[in-house]
Design an enzyme around this catalytic site. Structure first.
Site, PDB file in Angstrom:
ATOM      1  N   CYS A  68      58.039  59.209  79.137  1.00  0.00           N
ATOM      2  CA  CYS A  68      59.110  58.650  79.313  1.00  0.00           C
ATOM      3  C   CYS A  68      58.573  57.211  80.047  1.00  0.00           C
ATOM      4  CB  CYS A  68      60.006  59.315  80.629  1.00  0.00           C
ATOM      5  SG  CYS A  68      60.784  60.953  80.051  1.00  0.00           S
ATOM      6  N   GLY A 101      60.076  56.251  75.151  1.00  0.00           N
ATOM      7  CA  GLY A 101      61.327  57.235  74.760  1.00  0.00           C
ATOM      8  C   GLY A 101      62.524  56.714  74.167  1.00  0.00           C
ATOM      9  N   ASN A 126      58.628  60.064  85.167  1.00  0.00           N
ATOM     10  CA  ASN A 126      57.585  60.357  84.127  1.00  0.00           C
ATOM     11  C   ASN A 126      56.783  61.281  84.437  1.00  0.00           C
ATOM     12  OD1 ASN A 126      55.016  58.410  82.437  1.00  0.00           O
ATOM     13  ND2 ASN A 126      56.365  59.943  81.612  1.00  0.00           N
ATOM     14  N   GLY A 127      56.855  62.483  83.513  1.00  0.00           N
ATOM     15  CA  GLY A 127      55.840  63.427  83.788  1.00  0.00           C
ATOM     16  C   GLY A 127      56.376  65.099  83.610  1.00  0.00           C
ATOM     17  N   TYR A 170      47.374  57.639  71.567  1.00  0.00           N
ATOM     18  CA  TYR A 170      48.659  57.069  71.070  1.00  0.00           C
ATOM     19  C   TYR A 170      49.705  56.750  71.757  1.00  0.00           C
ATOM     20  CZ  TYR A 170      53.185  58.448  68.794  1.00  0.00           C
ATOM     21  OH  TYR A 170      54.282  58.317  68.414  1.00  0.00           O
ATOM     22  N   CYS A 194      42.169  63.959  81.497  1.00  0.00           N
ATOM     23  CA  CYS A 194      42.718  65.281  81.226  1.00  0.00           C
ATOM     24  C   CYS A 194      42.693  65.587  79.633  1.00  0.00           C
ATOM     25  CB  CYS A 194      44.212  65.108  81.386  1.00  0.00           C
ATOM     26  SG  CYS A 194      45.025  66.888  80.938  1.00  0.00           S
ATOM     27  N   CYS A 224      45.005  68.886  75.830  1.00  0.00           N
ATOM     28  CA  CYS A 224      45.265  69.318  74.371  1.00  0.00           C
ATOM     29  C   CYS A 224      44.084  69.233  73.157  1.00  0.00           C
ATOM     30  CB  CYS A 224      46.264  67.953  73.814  1.00  0.00           C
ATOM     31  SG  CYS A 224      45.522  66.366  74.181  1.00  0.00           S
TER      32      CYS A 224
END
Ligand code: AMP
Length: 476
Positions: free
Chosen positions: A2, A28, A102-103, A244, A435, A438
């Protein structure tokens, strides 16, 4: 996934919020909303669709006041329902409150359960409403927003950059690991906080710095004050923002995203050189990578896929079938550039594999002899629980396939993903400060059923910097 913004500006905020959201549209595309405070009341407008479709000049004219917040939404939790569109607005006692987030929280269910057992009701299915409830309860109890944010940070597990407006005062805070981006800027007659620096640029403002992980920033007519609420031993900036999600012209946590991507492009060639007639990107997400690849390999960069810029991101289409059709409408191959050619095709990531497969098919149909796929991220192996829409392992093409099986499935002549080491080096942070959930399946905070390497967070008593000047000199 977002975009959020908060602005105080003596000259009025609605137009500036509109253009800031416009600059954040890539974060978004499902809905957009703005709330402002006119000195007495909350003025608000939100709707489904792109920023330009939701707001019209008369609507913006009615969003009066010198403080306001805005949001563009792509849902990670909470269904596509009108009541989930942000900012969420509340009236509590005499206070007018508006919040945008956002999150993604990973302990939403526990928190919601707790509130529901205490007899509270929820109007939305978003985790943002829970943040609002915790904050409002605590402000009611202690009367101190700083304490309420501290309490909130103790209770919430997950990623959050939050902007909340209470009676025209804007409070912005970022989770102690700094997972989601958030920055602070100076405008002609005021200040702005926004998910990405591009929103500050769009308003002709000056980026002062990032909101620090665990920091609370207060903005009102008197200026800006900041408090460090919590400090973690290590950060956990989302690596996928660099790969990205963020715009290439964004500067996040001091790093220009374009440079990261261009460097990765160079490293992609170094790691697995190939000879070919041209380098082509999947526009726009692969372009900076492809430019880097072309630079280092000395193979000419030739645009061979033309993008229809009036279409949204294909990933954002809800069904697989729609996504497949959308790729064709969005990208058109140029046969004259492809016929009998060997091409290096560069993109940022492969998630489900739909896009790459369709594009390679289209390029072959247009005459390409060989398509060597080069990807700016390592294989995506695990879901994201912290705010990027990467749903289940089952849907991720690389979760149970080795590289050659993925290559075969997308029908590429060859395939290479950048190594994690090279990616981390290109970003420039220590691997411990990112982080990589993924990519590695190991997350920076405990998540049920997953491996974690949690960061230690300490809560501290910060001191307000009450003078703007001292704040700015600290910033520089
Ligand atoms: P696919 O492999 O078909 O799932 O599509 C991957 C492409 O979609 C990537 O090359 C990105 O450009 C884009 N993409 C990757 N992750 C996301 C995401 N979480 N949301 C939206 N688009 C994404």
């Amino acid at each position: 996934m977002c975009g959020i913004v908060g602005i105080v500006d003596a000259g009025g905020v609605s137009i500036q919020l509109y253009y800031a959201l416009y600059a954040l549209q890539h974060r978004g595309q499902e809905s957009a909303g703005i709330s402002t405070f006119d000195g007495t009341n909350l003025c608000k407008f939100k709707g489904q669709g792109l920023v330009a479709d939701v707001f019209s000049p008369p609507v913006l004219k009615d969003l009066k006041g010198t403080a306001g917040i805005g949001h563009v939404r792509y849902p990670t939790t909470g269904a596509n329902l009108p009541e989930n569109i942000q900012p969420l607005n509340f009236q509590f006692k005499d206070h007018f409150i508006s919040i945008a987030h956002n999150g993604n929280l990973v302990n939403t269910c526990e928190l919601r359960d707790e509130y529901e057992k205490a007899g509270q009701i929820f109007i939305t299915t978003t985790d943002t409403e829970i943040i609002a409830k915790i904050l409002i309860d605590e402000i009611d109890e202690s009367g101190c927003v700083e304490d309420a944010v501290r309490h909130c940070m103790r209770r919430m597990q997950g990623s959050y950059s939050v902007v909340i407006m209470i009676d025209g005062i804007i409070y912005a805070f970022r989770d102690p690991l700094g997972i989601k981006p958030f920055c602070l800027g100076k405008l002609d007659q005021g200040y702005i906080v926004a998910s990405e620096s591009v929103a500050v640029d769009a308003l002709g403002g000056r980026v002062l710095r990032d909101v620090k992980p665990g920091e609370l920033i207060q903005m009102d007519a008197d200026g800006v004050r900041c408090t460090q609420i919590a400090v973690a031993g290590k950060r956990a900036h989302c690596i996928f923002e660099y790969i990205y999600f963020a715009r290439a012209d964004a500067v996040m946590d001091g790093v220009l995203v374009y440079d990261v991507r261009r460097t990765i492009g160079k490293k992609l060639f170094e790691e697995d050189p190939v000879s070919a007639d041209s380098v082509c990107s999947v526009p726009d997400s692969g372009t900076a990578y492809a430019i880097g690849y072309a630079e280092r390999s000395k193979i000419p960069f030739v645009e061979s896929l033309m993008k229809n810029r009036y279409m949204g991101r294909t990933f954002i289409m809800p069904t697989q079938k729609e996504r497949e059709r959308a790729v064709r409408i969005k990208l058109n191959p140029i046969p004259a550039h492809l016929k009998d050619k060997s091409v290096v095709l560069v993109d940022d990531s492969i998630v489900r594999g739909t896009t790459s497969k369709r594009i390679i098919e289209m390029m072959r149909d247009a005459g390409a002899r060989e398509v060597h796929m080069r990807i700016g991220s390592p294989a995506i192996k695990a879901p994201c629980y912290l705010g990027v829409d990467m749903p289940t392992r089952k849907e991720l093409i690389a979760s149970d396939k080795i590289q050659d099986e993925v290559r075969h499935s997308i029908t590429a002549t060859s395939l290479h993903h950048i190594s994690l080491d090279a990616l981390v080096e290109a970003i420039g942070f220590s691997r411990d400060d990112l982080c990589t959930g993924c990519l590695t399946g190991c997350y920076p905070l405990p998540i049920t059923g997953e491996t974690a390497d949690p960061r230690q967070v300490n809560f501290i008593d910060g001191t307000y910097q009450s003078k703007l000047e001292s704040f700015e000199s600290r910033a520089s």
